[in-house]
Enzyme design. Structure first.
Site, short mmCIF file in Angstrom:
data_model
loop_
_atom_site.label_atom_id
_atom_site.label_comp_id
_atom_site.label_asym_id
_atom_site.label_seq_id
_atom_site.Cartn_x
_atom_site.Cartn_y
_atom_site.Cartn_z
N GLU A 9 0.40 -1.08 0.03
CA GLU A 9 0.12 0.36 -0.14
C GLU A 9 1.25 1.54 -0.13
O GLU A 9 0.15 2.42 0.75
CB GLU A 9 -1.03 -0.27 1.74
CG GLU A 9 -2.05 -1.17 1.10
CD GLU A 9 -2.57 -1.43 -0.32
OE1 GLU A 9 -2.71 -0.81 -0.41
OE2 GLU A 9 -2.94 -2.60 -0.29
N GLY A 10 2.38 1.49 -0.76
CA GLY A 10 3.23 2.07 -0.53
C GLY A 10 3.78 2.39 0.63
O GLY A 10 3.71 2.14 1.14
#
Length: 601
Positions: free
Chosen positions: A441-442
């Site tokens: 998620e980053g």
């Protein structure tokens, strides 16, 4: 075998006493969140996660998921039955829109359940977790027809959902994606391409999987401005809205991972799969960010979750394991050795964990309240403030929360000594499982740049100024309370370090953007440290007031005050050291030529 007990007392303290959720009863969705309802939900959620999901955690790690020749995937033993119990219990519907069959409860309740579920069994929790994010994106950007077609069964848990961003050659830089979507005569699109690292991409838990896929249409700009979002179900719905023909999407393989083995992280191949555009063409990234932001908050909770379960087991071990004597003399004269719990260095690790976990739990639930208020507060000004605060805090919750969660899990493994390195005790799984949260998620470097490169300057710094004001107000209030002024002064000093770091960026980052990149990770940690101090002041104020009322569980509130004091004296000084690192800039970091990094023979 490791164990887990849901921290229901602490959750109730934060929701009922610190946040005083009942005081928001005049807002939509809050009217049913009475203290009795909250207590019932928390109690039953804790029981389900502790008794049903936790015993499957090691099973999932050891068995993993199995891909068959036809591309189907089966989950570990017990997962399907546990999923059915979760659906029957209505747990997937907690915060879903009532219009589509959800209970419409505040996100605060959903975040509490997410913590328990992720702590009990992170790999399992990812199946419904991704569905929630996909449903949020559909609710925000889908047409009414799409919402009515998919959301009821996604919210009920009958169907699950995924997000498909990453490709073999591109991760964070989504403008590089190659997956294509060709328009068809019937208004659908033929989606072709390969997506990797797709959590819960294929499994046997639900009758359909609703994939949300980023792709580019013909002639779209060759950048992030050319990305569109499509809904691509595993089974195309028939005229009755039920799963019918198998779509052209298949699992090519399951990634062989360091941890979260119980979750089927898939390579998905799209071969002319039928999909439908969500929202406007070339506007897909904005729609997907709704899902990504929800997922990033969920991952922040995972950082807390793995720290919590590792901490609980380390405490049990430290009380039982006997080695050496207390430095002040034998603590148990009738035994040959004292429990390692008496040793200050073991206490250091356990107190670090306790202070982080309880502070992070407060931050996650406070953040959930901001999510609720951003939609449901009475005035536009209140909604804007809440939206600013949670937007600013999302990369901190994800980035700082998972960095520290991994550190805590590592230290709890250290408490076990050699036994922590042995698989049967379960501690090494917590470390492995917690590691992914810093990546997906980053990555946390991306979170730090999102915070410093985008969020700080957004709207002329409106969000960070609102944040500073909120922390200052809490400091001012705590200074007026006998016994809390010293803690408040320490938070104030750390806030001063953050303000100084913010000012240094303003003066130096424009001239040399590398200065921002070099200091972003340090700044994210400074803000995480200060924000948990902010939370501890809130909790200390409530605990102090409760003690004055002579409660039956006075020991709980006394422990809160001691832990608050520990946090302010042990964590907050790091803000100053991190500011000095930040102010070192990027000159020496970026000075060496590439060949200087090669190892000479």
């Amino acid at each position: 075998m490791p164990t887990y007990t849901a921290p229901t007392r602490d959750t109730r303290f934060i929701i009922n006493e610190m946040l005083d959720l009942a005081s928001y009863g005049n807002l939509p969705g809050f009217e049913n969140a009475t203290p009795d309802m909250i207590d019932a939900v928390i109690s039953e959620a804790g029981k389900f996660c502790s008794e049903v999901l936790a015993p499957l955690n090691q099973v999932g790690d050891e068995q993993g998921c199995t891909r068959h020749e036809d591309g189907s995937v089966t989950t570990p033993d017990g997962f399907k039955e546990a999923y059915e119990q979760m659906v029957e219990g209505g747990w997937t519907t907690l915060t879903g829109a009532e219009e589509f069959g959800g209970q419409g409860l505040p996100h605060v309740m959903g975040f509490a359940f997410e913590e328990y579920m992720g702590t009990a069994n992170q790999a399992f929790a990812m199946y419904p977790g991704l569905t929630g994010g996909a449903a949020a994106a559909l609710a925000a950007a889908g047409s009414q027809e799409q919402k009515e077609m998919y959301l009821p069964k996604m919210i009920s848990g009958e169907w699950s959902g995924t997000m498909n961003l990453t490709e073999p050659h591109c991760g964070t830089d989504l403008g590089m994606i190659r997956t294509k979507a060709e328009p068809q005569a019937d208004g659908s699109y033929a989606v072709t391409g390969t997506k990797i690292f797709i959590s819960a991409g294929e499994h046997d838990l639900t009758s359909n999987i609703i994939h949300l896929v980023l792709a580019k249409t013909p002639g779209a700009p060759d950048s992030s401005k050319g990305i569109s979002l499509f809904v691509v179900p595993k089974f195309i719905l028939d005229e009755n809205g039920e799963p019918g023909e198998r779509n052209g999407v298949s699992c090519g393989s399951i990634e062989k991972k360091m941890g979260i083995h119980g979750n089927s992280t898939c390579v998905l191949n799209y071969d002319g799969a039928k999909g439908w555009l969500i929202g406007e063409e070339n506007k897909g990234l904005a729609a997907m960010f709704v899902m990504m932001n929800a997922a990033r908050l969920g991952v922040g909770i995972q950082g807390l979750a793995q720290a919590e379960v590792a901490y609980q087991n380390a405490v049990t071990y430290a009380l039982d394991r006997r080695q050496g004597r207390a430095l002040t003399g034998p603590a148990d004269k009738d035994a040959k050795a004292d429990p390692i719990f008496v040793h200050p260095d073991v206490r250091r690790m356990l107190m670090d964990a306790k202070a982080f976990n309880e502070g992070m739990r407060a931050l996650c639930l406070w953040g959930a309240l901001q999510v609720d208020l951003s939609h449901k507060a009475q005035t536009e000004e209140e909604r804007q403030l809440a939206d600013d605060l949670i937007g600013l805090m999302t990369p901190v919750i994800k980035g700082y929360g998972t960095d520290k969660g991994y550190d805590i899990a590592n230290n709890m493994q250290q408490v076990y000594g050699g036994h922590g390195y042995v698989k049967e005790w379960g501690m090494e799984q917590f470390v492995r499982d917690s590691r992914i949260a810093m990546i997906y998620e980053g990555t946390n470097g991306v979170q730090a740049m999102d915070l410093c490169g985008r969020k700080l300057a957004s709207n002329g710094g409106r969000a960070v100024q609102a944040y500073f004001a909120a922390v200052e107000e809490e400091i001012s209030s705590a200074k007026q309370i006998e016994g809390l002024s010293e803690m408040a002064e320490k938070v104030e000093k750390a806030l001063g370090e953050q303000k100084a770091a913010t000012g240094w960026f303003m003066q130096n980052a424009m001239a040399n953007p590398n200065h921002l990149g070099a200091g972003a990770h340090h700044y994210m940690h400074i803000m995480g440290i200060v924000t948990l101090g902010f939370m501890w002041l809130k909790m200390a104020k409530v605990a102090k007031a409760a003690l004055e009322a002579s409660p039956e569980d006075a020991a709980y509130y006394e422990a809160k005050l001691t832990t608050a004091a520990y946090y302010t004296e042990r964590y907050l000084p790091d803000a100053g050291a991190l500011r000095r690192k930040l102010e070192a800039g990027s000159d020496n970091m970026m000075a060496l030529p590439e060949e200087a990094f090669a190892t000479a023979a």
